[in-house]
Design an enzyme around this catalytic site. Structure first.
Site, PDB file in Angstrom:
ATOM      1  N   THR A   1       8.941   1.722   2.598  1.00  0.00           N
ATOM      2  CA  THR A   1       9.382   2.981   1.986  1.00  0.00           C
ATOM      3  C   THR A   1       8.384   4.120   2.174  1.00  0.00           C
ATOM      4  OG1 THR A   1      10.609   1.751   0.331  1.00  0.00           O
ATOM      5  CG2 THR A   1      10.038   4.001  -0.239  1.00  0.00           C
TER       6      THR A   1
ATOM      7  N   ASP B   1      11.608  -2.947   7.348  1.00  0.00           N
ATOM      8  CA  ASP B   1      11.676  -3.164   5.911  1.00  0.00           C
ATOM      9  C   ASP B   1      10.951  -4.488   5.718  1.00  0.00           C
ATOM     10  OD1 ASP B   1      12.725  -4.333   3.393  1.00  0.00           O
ATOM     11  OD2 ASP B   1      14.009  -2.560   3.385  1.00  0.00           O
ATOM     12  N   SER B   2      10.071  -4.577   4.732  1.00  0.00           N
ATOM     13  CA  SER B   2       9.245  -5.785   4.658  1.00  0.00           C
ATOM     14  C   SER B   2      10.049  -7.024   4.284  1.00  0.00           C
ATOM     15  CB  SER B   2       8.054  -5.582   3.731  1.00  0.00           C
ATOM     16  OG  SER B   2       8.424  -5.685   2.389  1.00  0.00           O
TER      17      SER B   2
ATOM     18  N   THR C   1       6.698  -2.862  -0.041  1.00  0.00           N
ATOM     19  CA  THR C   1       6.152  -3.593  -1.196  1.00  0.00           C
ATOM     20  C   THR C   1       6.769  -4.985  -1.375  1.00  0.00           C
ATOM     21  OG1 THR C   1       7.785  -2.515  -2.621  1.00  0.00           O
ATOM     22  CG2 THR C   1       5.585  -1.530  -2.538  1.00  0.00           C
ATOM     23  N   ASP C   2       7.999  -5.157  -0.872  1.00  0.00           N
ATOM     24  CA  ASP C   2       8.726  -6.396  -1.210  1.00  0.00           C
ATOM     25  C   ASP C   2       7.955  -7.667  -0.858  1.00  0.00           C
ATOM     26  OD1 ASP C   2      10.722  -4.842  -2.195  1.00  0.00           O
ATOM     27  OD2 ASP C   2      12.146  -5.180  -0.553  1.00  0.00           O
TER      28      ASP C   2
ATOM     29  N   GLN D   1       5.551 -21.638 -12.394  1.00  0.00           N
ATOM     30  CA  GLN D   1       6.425 -20.449 -12.382  1.00  0.00           C
ATOM     31  C   GLN D   1       5.836 -19.313 -13.229  1.00  0.00           C
ATOM     32  OE1 GLN D   1      10.437 -21.605 -13.520  1.00  0.00           O
ATOM     33  NE2 GLN D   1      10.459 -23.241 -12.012  1.00  0.00           N
ATOM     34  N   CYS D   2       4.838 -19.630 -14.068  1.00  0.00           N
ATOM     35  CA  CYS D   2       4.200 -18.578 -14.881  1.00  0.00           C
ATOM     36  C   CYS D   2       3.290 -17.751 -13.985  1.00  0.00           C
ATOM     37  CB  CYS D   2       3.318 -19.190 -15.961  1.00  0.00           C
ATOM     38  SG  CYS D   2       4.184 -20.229 -17.110  1.00  0.00           S
TER      39      CYS D   2
END
Ligand code: ASP
Length: 357
Positions: free
Chosen positions: A31, A74-75, A106-107, A294-295
């Site tokens: 972006t 686009d990443s 950023t993705d 997952q935390c």
């Protein structure tokens, strides 16, 4: 990717003085580099004209070179080949520049920053990833601040020594270790976090570095560029009610060599017989299973609860406090580098470049 297609542009902001530093900017897409074209639609803008967008760059007194990917991406479309390309460009230009800025969407920026930290062993210069939530061509864009500060960090040298000799993400006023970062926000400007490692610097009126958290500069360190990653890996995220069919279909993927198992809390998984049987059968087939929580904060402590003790017993490896991004890219890196499965298992929990304790 055809490397001869890269566009290279030199931008000397330092005229008429001698530049205080030289920075190579690798423009991959995302972006940040978008601007409105004549038709009013957003399109990647020509980075060689960056001074028109950010006139204050003239005061920087640094020599900038921009290398643009032949096809800006686009990443979400980033692949391991792109990481090798970015690391290759840095390796080829390592001696000529004091620092590197990578403009990236950023993705998947945290994946790319993690991957580069492994591919560039012995790195002794700043490699600063940055991007923006709003295109440079839009009024309230965060692109200017992110880019200009990333440039300042990449060119910051004190007594001949770079202040931040490691792969980082600079975004929303924070400088974070790349392989400790994750994208946490898709709307707000503070898009990245590093729950398990201190912020390396905060940019306000001054850039306030935390030198105790930044990797120290090693005068004799030599850069070794690794040019291979093994993509035969997968991420299996557990959820309450996950079925045998789902677990087994992932574990049975042909040629799969390693999986990151995203578990609950401190590394816990359901203790259903099918789960334990499937995992233990996979380990016996030499599939490497790395336990990542997952935390976003805290760490895996296998054996703390009964629901993780059995993972210990069947040979699942603790990923300690690594991010999923660092874990999956480290697995790709080690699988390509080490042919011996036991060696890969031995190295996975060991810190290679600050990605875990
Ligand atoms: N989808 C975009 C990308 O990652 C978003 C961004 O640039 O922030 O390339």
């Amino acid at each position: 990717m055809e490397r001869s297609n890269y566009k290279i542009v030199n931008i000397n902001t330092a005229i008429p003085q001698d530049p205080k530093a030289a920075v190579l900017i690798i423009y991959t897409g995302g972006t940040l580099g978008m601007a409105y074209d004549e038709d009013g639609s957003l399109a990647p803008f020509n980075f060689s004209r960056i001074i028109e967008k950010i006139p204050s760059l003239r005061e920087f007194n640094i020599h900038m070179t921009v290398i643009s990917f032949p096809q800006l991406i686009d990443s979400a479309n980033v692949r391991p080949e792109h990481w090798i390309d970015m690391a290759y460009i840095i390796n080829e230009n390592y001696r000529r520049y004091d620092g590197f800025v990578i403009i990236h969407g950023t993705d998947t920026m945290a994946y790319s920053a993690s991957a580069l930290s492994f591919l560039l062993e012995g790195l002794n210069k700043p490699v600063i990833f940055t991007g923006a939530q709003l295109p440079i061509g839009s009024k309230r864009s965060d692109a200017h601040e992110n880019f200009v500060t990333a440039l300042e960090i990449a060119s910051d040298i004190v007594s001949g020594v770079p202040v931040v000799p490691e792969v980082c993400i600079y975004f929303g006023n924070l400088l974070l270790r790349g392989n400790r970062s994750s994208k946490r926000q898709s709307i707000h400007f503070d898009a990245f976090e590093s729950e398990n490692y201190p912020v390396l610097a905060e940019a306000g009126v001054v850039i306030d570095y935390d030198m105790s958290a930044i990797r120290p500069f090693h005068a004799n360190s030599q850069l070794t560029f690794h040019n291979a990653l093994d993509p035969n890996v997968a991420i299996l995220k557990l959820f309450p009610g996950i079925s045998r069919r789902v677990v087994e279909s992932v574990l049975q993927i042909p040629d799969l060599k390693g999986i990151v198992l995203e578990t609950f809390g401190a590394g816990n998984a359901p203790t259903d017989a099918f789960m334990m049987d499937s995992l233990s059968d996979a380990v016996e087939r030499e599939l490497i299973i790395l336990n990542i929580s997952q935390c976003s904060g805290g760490r895996v402590i296998q054996g703390r609860y009964q629901t993780s003790r059995s993972l210990n017993n069947i040979g699942v490896i603790s990923g300690k406090d690594m991010t999923t991004e660092a874990a999956i890219t480290k697995m790709m890196f080690l699988l390509a580098k080490e042919k011996d499965v036991d060696k890969v298992k031995e190295l996975l929990p060991v810190p290679l470049c600050g990605e875990t304790y």
